[in-house]
Design an enzyme around this catalytic site. Structure first.
Site, short mmCIF file in Angstrom:
data_model
loop_
_atom_site.label_atom_id
_atom_site.label_comp_id
_atom_site.label_asym_id
_atom_site.label_seq_id
_atom_site.Cartn_x
_atom_site.Cartn_y
_atom_site.Cartn_z
CB CYS A 50 34.39 40.87 46.73
SG CYS A 50 33.86 42.50 47.30
CG HIS A 98 49.16 33.06 43.56
ND1 HIS A 98 48.14 32.63 42.74
CD2 HIS A 98 48.56 33.63 44.65
CE1 HIS A 98 46.98 32.91 43.30
NE2 HIS A 98 47.21 33.51 44.46
#
Length: 453
Positions: A50, A98
């Site tokens: 999302c 990351h």
């Protein structure tokens, strides 16, 4: 081989942009199966949730690889060069850090939320099923998943953690002055719907209706949470009697339109109702927010709720970041030593072939050797090879990551006539080839991974 991450998330792109790159499993599967059409990309994992869509790629050349990965994203989104304005990139060590932060929920909209680690696992599993990972990405994702697990085990970052569904319920409770004795209607029967229902129950909601296009799924969820399954096409009739409506479907269009909401408010005689749209793409027409008596919030509106208890989570995030730093360093070391494995494998293979040939030759000259004597000769020959190779191998490993790395790679290759690149590769090309790893070292990578995740 180089590592490249290309993506966008809740910080760089608004929800209407994220909706365009929110891909289904089938869309991702089809895209990954066509990865061979994109030059310079040796492997790819696509994480689509999302709040983020990120592509993790193993590429032969950064410039060519980034161009191909961008094109892959544009093609998957069926157009949209304007997406580039929202994209960020990370390479090599920064790409490793990351991903580790993402898997540890340090980069999530809701710090410490528990879904992202499962989503990383699912993204990796889908890419593996498609056969587009390879050694570099296998090792990268094994360690990322292990790091996420370690953070959740060794810190309290998930304690009282606020998932999107929890934040949505908190928002409703704050607006309505508590949810005790209230009723709720949930559109959808997936994991997010189930989590939301559990949080609603914990906040005192008494009645929960579950609507889903497949009534059987609604019935399963309703039974699990002590609610009532209702027909999807009559759901708005039930909305007349509830205080909270939560939408969490996978529909590609609006499930609740503005005209339906206006008709609902007429039946309710203006009595306040709270809509929470936690779906991407959105389930509720944004125009519903302008109707009197309705409060509408989507995912982008949940950031205010997650500030509560943030002090404790931020303290735990500091501990989690230390774990991430340790794991990044450890993986860098593994990549560094792995860089020599193709060369070591070639050297070991050559010596083993020589040893086997000489054993075969001497066995023919000593036909009277007993079975036990043959085993002793075999063992002795293996130990001789191992001891001869020990010092060169140690020297290779000790030079990994130093200024002498390229020199020793070239020297060993030349002295022992080893060439994993082919006779046309330059010294610089060979050095870059070994810098991160080679696709020829799958078995060694599995050993270094510790197996599984």
């Amino acid at each position: 081989m180089r590592l490249l991450t290309l993506g966008l998330n809740h910080r760089t792109a608004p929800i209407d942009v994220r909706e365009r790159v929110s891909f289904s499993r089938e869309e991702l599967r089809t895209g990954l199966q066509n990865l061979g059409d994109y030059d310079g990309v040796s492997g790819l994992v696509v994480l689509s949730t999302c709040n983020r869509t990120e592509l993790y790629a193993a590429v032969e050349d950064l410039a060519q690889g980034e161009h191909s990965v961008r094109q892959f994203l544009h093609d998957l989104a069926q157009g949209g060069d304007d997406l580039d304005a929202y994209l960020y990139t990370y390479t090599d060590d920064a790409a490793i850090e990351h991903l580790f932060r993402v898997a540890s929920s340090l980069d999530s909209l809701v710090l410490g939320e528990g879904q992202i680690l499962s989503q990383v696992k699912e993204a990796y599993a889908l890419a593996r099923e498609a056969g587009v990972t390879g050694t570099v990405l296998n090792l990268l994702f094994h360690r990322a998943i292990a790091t996420g697990k370690r953070v959740r085990t060794e810190t309290r970052i998930a304690y009282r953690s606020v998932s999107v569904s929890y934040a949505a319920v908190e928002l409703a409770a704050a607006s309505l002055g508590g949810l005790g004795g209230c009723g709720a209607l949930i559109f959808g029967a997936g994991k997010m719907a189930e989590l939301t229902a559990e949080h609603l129950r914990a906040h005192g909601i008494e009645t929960i209706y579950v609507a889903n296009r497949h009534i059987e799924r609604a019935q399963v969820l309703a039974e699990r949470i002590g609610g009532e399954a209702i027909p999807f096409d009559r759901a708005m009739d039930y909305a007349t009697h509830v205080d909270v409506v939560v939408t969490s479907t996978g529909a590609p269009h609006y499930v609740i339109k503005a005209w339906e909401a206006r008709r609902l408010m007429t039946r309710r005689q203006g009595r306040k109702i709270f809509f929470i749209d936690i779906a991407v793409p959105r389930d509720v027409d944004p125009d519903v927010a302008g109707i009197k008596g309705i409060e509408l919030y989507n995912i982008d509106a949940l950031e205010a709720v997650v500030d509560e208890h943030m002090g404790e989570r931020q303290a735990e995030a500091v501990k989690a970041q230390k774990i991430v730093a340790e794991e990044v360093t450890a993986l860098q070391e593994r990549f560094k030593y792995l860089s020599f494995q193709p060369l070591m494998a070639l050297l070991s293979g050559r010596c083993e072939r020589i040893r086997a040939r000489e054993i075969k030759r001497v066995s023919a000259k000593l036909p009277d050797l007993s079975e036990e004597e043959g085993r002793q000769v075999e063992h002795m020959s293996r130990m001789i090879v191992r001891k001869i190779l020990r010092i060169p191998m140690m020297k290779l490993r000790s030079s990994a990551g130093t200024k002498d790395e390229a020199f020793y790679i070239e020297a060993m290759r030349s002295l022992f006539k080893l060439d994993a690149m082919g006779e046309t590769g330059t010294s610089e090309q060979r050095h870059n080839h070994y810098r991160y790893t080679s696709e020829q070292v799958g078995s060694v990578a599995g050993e270094l991974c510790g197996g599984g995740h």
